[in-house]
Design a protein around this motif. Structure first.
Motif, short mmCIF file in Angstrom:
data_model
loop_
_atom_site.label_atom_id
_atom_site.label_comp_id
_atom_site.label_asym_id
_atom_site.label_seq_id
_atom_site.Cartn_x
_atom_site.Cartn_y
_atom_site.Cartn_z
N ASP A 177 0.83 -1.21 0.00
CA ASP A 177 0.00 0.00 0.00
C ASP A 177 0.87 1.27 0.00
N GLN A 209 -0.13 -5.66 2.18
CA GLN A 209 -1.53 -5.96 2.51
C GLN A 209 -1.90 -7.40 2.16
N ARG A 246 -9.18 1.29 2.29
CA ARG A 246 -8.33 2.43 2.67
C ARG A 246 -9.08 3.75 2.51
N LYS A 284 -11.37 4.43 5.22
CA LYS A 284 -10.64 4.37 6.50
C LYS A 284 -11.13 3.21 7.36
#
Lengths: 132, 83
Positions: free
Chosen positions: A59, A65, A92, A95
């Motif tokens: 990432d 990941q 992502r 969040k």
């Protein structure tokens, strides 16, 4: 990345891969002579002197990941790699507010982990959703 | 006499033949135990610099230069392998 030199990479690109991909390979073909990087990533086989088909999704923070490692005779599924990449990107972007259940692909329903979802996943997700 | 070898998807390699050096074998088994662990998801990808070929030029690539972008790092057994 493989244990081949950058010179061999050039030859492979120019003499074979360019016939499959117009304009040649668009990303850097890296050389890992001696398998030092492959050893750190756990994909280098000292006995064979080569690296397995390892694929790592990293990432923007440099965090791994996910990964997949296959022995030489079986090729990867690029669609699955992109699906995972899109899933990690969605997680992502939200969040962590949304999670992608089994079988998720872009456009399919995500789950919103939280106290209200405890014991209620059966209402939101069916086993048939695990398949395309 | 050289024999014709079968060609598979693994890159064929050779190695020393004959009696094994006992000390070397013991030592390499010990280091293997220490080093042979898979990296973990959720942890930092080990940084590296590697030479390579990219669109007509020879380049040096450092993984940490790609911070801020998503990276797919792929290993494979060798150029001209079939799969």
């Amino acid at each position: 990345m493989s244990i081949d030199s950058m010179f061999v990479h050039k030859m492979w690109n120019d003499h074979e891969l360019e016939h499959m991909v117009k304009g040649g390979i668009p990303y850097p073909m890296l050389s890992d002579a001696g398998g030092k990087v492959g050893t750190v990533y756990g994909v280098y086989d000292e006995n064979a002197g080569v690296e397995a088909r390892g694929r790592f999704i990293i990432d923007p923070d440099g965090v791994v990941q996910g990964y997949e490692v296959l022995t030489p005779p079986v090729g990867r599924n690029v669609n699955e790699t992109f699906r995972q990449l899109q899933a990690f990107q969605l997680v992502r972007e939200t969040k962590g507010g949304e999670a992608t259940p089994s079988g998720w692909r872009p456009g399919k329903k995500t789950l919103k982990p939280g106290i209200n979802l405890v014991g209620k996943v059966w209402k939101e997700w069916k086993t048939t959703d695990a398949f395309d | 006499m050289a024999e014709e070898a079968a060609v598979g998807c693994a890159r064929p390699t050779g190695g020393p033949v004959g009696e094994e050096n006992q000390n070397e074998t013991l030592q390499s088994q010990e280091t293997l135990k220490e080093e042979r662990s898979m990296i973990k998801v959720g942890q930092k990808a080990p940084d590296f610099i590697a030479p390579g070929y990219h669109k007509g030029a020879f380049v040096n690539v450092k993984l940490s230069d790609y911070l801020g972008k998503w990276v797919l790092l792929c290993f494979y057994p060798g150029d001209f392998t079939f799969v």
